[in-house]
Design a protein around this motif. Structure first.
Motif, PDB file in Angstrom:
ATOM      1  N   ALA A 102       0.123   8.849   5.908  1.00 52.09           N
ATOM      2  CA  ALA A 102       0.931   8.247   6.979  1.00 52.09           C
ATOM      3  C   ALA A 102       0.238   7.024   7.570  1.00 52.09           C
ATOM      4  O   ALA A 102       0.880   6.012   7.867  1.00 52.09           O
ATOM      5  CB  ALA A 102       1.215   9.277   8.063  1.00 52.09           C
ATOM      6  N   ALA A 103      -1.079   7.110   7.738  1.00 46.95           N
ATOM      7  CA  ALA A 103      -1.832   5.987   8.298  1.00 46.95           C
ATOM      8  C   ALA A 103      -1.771   4.772   7.373  1.00 46.95           C
ATOM      9  O   ALA A 103      -1.620   3.626   7.825  1.00 46.95           O
ATOM     10  CB  ALA A 103      -3.283   6.397   8.545  1.00 46.95           C
ATOM     11  N   LEU A 104      -1.885   4.995   6.061  1.00 50.30           N
ATOM     12  CA  LEU A 104      -1.748   3.897   5.108  1.00 50.30           C
ATOM     13  C   LEU A 104      -0.366   3.261   5.203  1.00 50.30           C
ATOM     14  O   LEU A 104      -0.210   2.037   5.108  1.00 50.30           O
ATOM     15  CB  LEU A 104      -1.988   4.399   3.684  1.00 50.30           C
ATOM     16  N   SER A 105       0.632   4.087   5.406  1.00 47.46           N
ATOM     17  CA  SER A 105       2.001   3.592   5.498  1.00 47.46           C
ATOM     18  C   SER A 105       2.232   2.789   6.778  1.00 47.46           C
ATOM     19  O   SER A 105       3.055   1.866   6.791  1.00 47.46           O
ATOM     20  CB  SER A 105       2.985   4.766   5.415  1.00 47.46           C
ATOM     21  N   VAL A 106       1.509   3.128   7.842  1.00 50.61           N
ATOM     22  CA  VAL A 106       1.591   2.337   9.070  1.00 50.61           C
ATOM     23  C   VAL A 106       1.110   0.911   8.806  1.00 50.61           C
ATOM     24  O   VAL A 106       1.698  -0.062   9.299  1.00 50.61           O
ATOM     25  CB  VAL A 106       0.766   2.987  10.200  1.00 50.61           C
ATOM     26  N   LEU A 107       0.040   0.766   8.021  1.00 51.18           N
ATOM     27  CA  LEU A 107      -0.444  -0.567   7.661  1.00 51.18           C
ATOM     28  C   LEU A 107       0.649  -1.371   6.967  1.00 51.18           C
ATOM     29  O   LEU A 107       0.852  -2.561   7.243  1.00 51.18           O
ATOM     30  CB  LEU A 107      -1.667  -0.453   6.747  1.00 51.18           C
ATOM     31  N   THR A 108       1.359  -0.718   6.046  1.00 51.06           N
ATOM     32  CA  THR A 108       2.446  -1.395   5.338  1.00 51.06           C
ATOM     33  C   THR A 108       3.564  -1.789   6.290  1.00 51.06           C
ATOM     34  O   THR A 108       4.095  -2.910   6.212  1.00 51.06           O
ATOM     35  CB  THR A 108       2.990  -0.477   4.224  1.00 51.06           C
ATOM     36  N   LEU A 109       3.940  -0.905   7.178  1.00 49.69           N
ATOM     37  CA  LEU A 109       5.022  -1.186   8.121  1.00 49.69           C
ATOM     38  C   LEU A 109       4.689  -2.400   8.982  1.00 49.69           C
ATOM     39  O   LEU A 109       5.519  -3.308   9.156  1.00 49.69           O
ATOM     40  CB  LEU A 109       5.272   0.039   8.999  1.00 49.69           C
ATOM     41  N   VAL A 110       3.488  -2.445   9.524  1.00 50.13           N
ATOM     42  CA  VAL A 110       3.081  -3.562  10.378  1.00 50.13           C
ATOM     43  C   VAL A 110       3.050  -4.866   9.574  1.00 50.13           C
ATOM     44  O   VAL A 110       3.498  -5.920  10.040  1.00 50.13           O
ATOM     45  CB  VAL A 110       1.698  -3.289  11.008  1.00 50.13           C
ATOM     46  N   ALA A 111       2.551  -4.790   8.329  1.00 50.31           N
ATOM     47  CA  ALA A 111       2.423  -5.993   7.505  1.00 50.31           C
ATOM     48  C   ALA A 111       3.778  -6.582   7.139  1.00 50.31           C
ATOM     49  O   ALA A 111       3.987  -7.795   7.213  1.00 50.31           O
ATOM     50  CB  ALA A 111       1.630  -5.678   6.241  1.00 50.31           C
ATOM     51  N   VAL A 112       4.721  -5.738   6.729  1.00 52.44           N
ATOM     52  CA  VAL A 112       6.013  -6.265   6.289  1.00 52.44           C
ATOM     53  C   VAL A 112       6.790  -6.852   7.462  1.00 52.44           C
ATOM     54  O   VAL A 112       7.575  -7.796   7.292  1.00 52.44           O
ATOM     55  CB  VAL A 112       6.830  -5.176   5.564  1.00 52.44           C
ATOM     56  N   LEU A 113       6.535  -6.361   8.657  1.00 52.46           N
ATOM     57  CA  LEU A 113       7.154  -6.954   9.847  1.00 52.46           C
ATOM     58  C   LEU A 113       6.650  -8.381  10.079  1.00 52.46           C
ATOM     59  O   LEU A 113       7.331  -9.202  10.693  1.00 52.46           O
ATOM     60  CB  LEU A 113       6.867  -6.092  11.079  1.00 52.46           C
ATOM     61  N   GLY A 114       5.450  -8.679   9.569  1.00 50.50           N
ATOM     62  CA  GLY A 114       4.878 -10.009   9.737  1.00 50.50           C
ATOM     63  C   GLY A 114       5.250 -10.992   8.648  1.00 50.50           C
ATOM     64  O   GLY A 114       4.941 -12.189   8.760  1.00 50.50           O
ATOM     65  N   LEU A 115       5.903 -10.539   7.567  1.00 49.37           N
ATOM     66  CA  LEU A 115       6.299 -11.439   6.491  1.00 49.37           C
ATOM     67  C   LEU A 115       7.597 -12.159   6.844  1.00 49.37           C
ATOM     68  O   LEU A 115       8.456 -11.606   7.534  1.00 49.37           O
ATOM     69  CB  LEU A 115       6.492 -10.655   5.190  1.00 49.37           C
TER      70      LEU A 115
ATOM     71  N   ILE B 265       0.811  -1.226   0.000  1.00 48.31           N
ATOM     72  CA  ILE B 265       0.000   0.000   0.000  1.00 48.31           C
ATOM     73  C   ILE B 265       0.839   1.268   0.000  1.00 48.31           C
ATOM     74  O   ILE B 265       0.555   2.233  -0.726  1.00 48.31           O
ATOM     75  CB  ILE B 265      -0.959   0.000   1.212  1.00 48.31           C
ATOM     76  N   ALA B 266       1.884   1.320   0.825  1.00 51.90           N
ATOM     77  CA  ALA B 266       2.615   2.575   1.033  1.00 51.90           C
ATOM     78  C   ALA B 266       3.271   3.139  -0.227  1.00 51.90           C
ATOM     79  O   ALA B 266       3.185   4.356  -0.471  1.00 51.90           O
ATOM     80  CB  ALA B 266       3.658   2.402   2.137  1.00 51.90           C
TER      81      ALA B 266
END
Length: 432
Positions: A402-415, A245-246
């Motif tokens: 910024a909020a959309l980018s937070v979603l990306t940050l959290v997701a990539v940490l889970g991959l 997304i980011a």
């Protein structure tokens, strides 16, 4: 080199050139939507409503992209990568050329925006299967820890598409308003015909990678890749989609929304903004190179995490710099945004090719990339326009990105990097 072992230059050309052409096709629509489509195809609306309608038409292409990713990805996993890459080039380029020939609302009335939407859907469908195939035709030929560098070949196509689309519009942006609205905007669309011919000549010479060919020889391709993807890899698909997304959220804020916001609200000349965006693509390309090399050395996931973190931080300062009305500070804002995108782009191809097994890899990375693009790219210019119309401030827009980018940050940490290849090593004959 044999046909099945192409040179690095050949792989680069097939992955990069076709992708650059298709993103050129895609981005000229976004530029035209910001500059001229509102008045030509939605003239009965107010200025703001016309811009929103034009951006909505722009967004329609994103709706078609996940569908294109699913359909083209299915056949890419079943038949092969190369044939689908030829198809995507023809679909996208043909639709783009036809847009350049469209009559406007003044000529045929409501039929004009309807045809525009139809061609945008076709364009989006083709683009939906492009990125995944271009990444795989490169990464599946890569040896050892070179997947991020090879995966970045396709990523160069995005900034180069922005660069060439802006160059094309800069060439006609200096025309008088009447000439630009009459025929000038059509020139970049019609140039697509020549570019598609070049892309087809390059891609017709490449073969599928041995990695995929071995799967076909063992008769181990997935019967229904999409079903297998959702049944066996739903978590990875969801996280990869969020992780995608980011980059478009930041990118389309700059290359699409800023053209409208900068000219209509802040008083920048359209040629100034186009030139600044053009210059920022040089930074974008350079950052992709550096990020890809670092991703192969330290891992794609850590590099992508750094990029996602910068995407969370940068939107508010970016708008602050642009709002000064200074072209130099706006250029700085766009250049840093290009670095943000480039970090993620350099790592994305290598990361995504590692998290899905080869049997469903085309479908998996294509759908994830396009779902992220739809959420981050299609909606952002619309939401940004609506937020500014409601508040008169750019701060809510910055917070939204910024909020959309937070979603990306959290997701990539889970991959988990390499999980797709580990699964294939554990299973000789996966579930069909």
């Amino acid at each position: 080199m044999s046909d099945t072992t192409p040179s690095r230059k050949g792989i680069f050309a097939a992955s990069f050139i076709g992708t650059a052409i298709e993103w050129y096709d895609y981005y000229i629509f976004g530029t035209a939507a910001a500059l001229v489509f509102g008045t030509l195809f939605f003239p009965r609306f107010s200025s703001v409503a016309g811009t929103l309608a034009a951006f909505a038409t722009f967004a329609v292409g994103f709706v078609a992209r996940p569908l294109g990713a699913a359909v083209i990805g299915h056949f890419g996993d079943r038949i092969g990568r190369k044939s689908m890459l030829v198809l995507t080039l023809v679909l996208t380029g043909g639709a783009t050329a036809l847009i350049g020939l469209l009559p406007t609302y003044a000529v045929i009335g409501v039929g004009a925006p309807l045809l525009l939407v139809l061609l945008r859907l076709l364009q989006g469908f083709g683009v939906g299967g492009e990125w995944g195939g271009a990444v795989l035709i490169a990464t599946e030929h890569a040896a050892g820890r070179r997947r991020a560098v090879y995966g970045s070949f396709a990523q160069f196509g995005v900034p180069i598409g922005v660069l060439t689309s802006n160059l094309a519009f800069l060439a006609v942006a200096g025309l008088p308003d009447e000439a630009f609205a009459s025929w000038g905007w059509r020139v970049p669309f019609l140039l697509s015909i020549v570019l598609v011919v070049v892309g087809l000549l390059v891609r017709s010479r490449l073969q599928d990678a041995p990695e995929f060919q071995r799967v076909k020889e063992r008769n181990a391709t997935s019967t229904v890749p999409l079903r297998e993807l959702f049944r066996r890899h739903p978590r990875v698909l969801a996280l990869a989609s969020l992780a995608s997304i980011a980059p478009p959220a930041v990118g389309y804020t700059v290359i699409v929304y800023m053209l409208s916001y900068g000219t209509q609200v802040l008083g920048y000349e359209r040629t100034t903004l186009l030139s600044l965006i053009l210059l920022s693509t040089v930074v974008w390309v350079a950052t992709i190179v550096v990020a890809a090399v670092l991703a192969d050395r330290y891992g794609s996931r850590p590099v992508y995490v750094i990029g996602a973190l910068t995407a969370v931080i940068w939107p508010w300062p970016m708008f602050g710099l642009v709002n000064t009305g200074s072209a130099a500070l706006a250029g700085l804002a766009f250049a840093v945004a290009a670095v943000v995108q480039g970090i993620m782009a350099g790592a994305q191809g290598g990361l995504f090719s590692e998290i899905f097994p080869v049997r469903v890899r085309y479908s998996g990375i294509s759908i994830a990339y396009q779902v992220g693009g739809m959420v981050g790219g299609a909606v952002t210019p619309i939401v940004a326009t609506a937020l500014f119309g409601a508040t008169g401030s750019s701060t809510p827009i910055a917070l939204y990105v910024a909020a959309l980018s937070v979603l990306t940050l959290v997701a990539v940490l889970g991959l988990r990097e390499g999980s797709g290849r580990a699964e294939e090593a554990d299973a000789e004959v996966p579930v069909r």
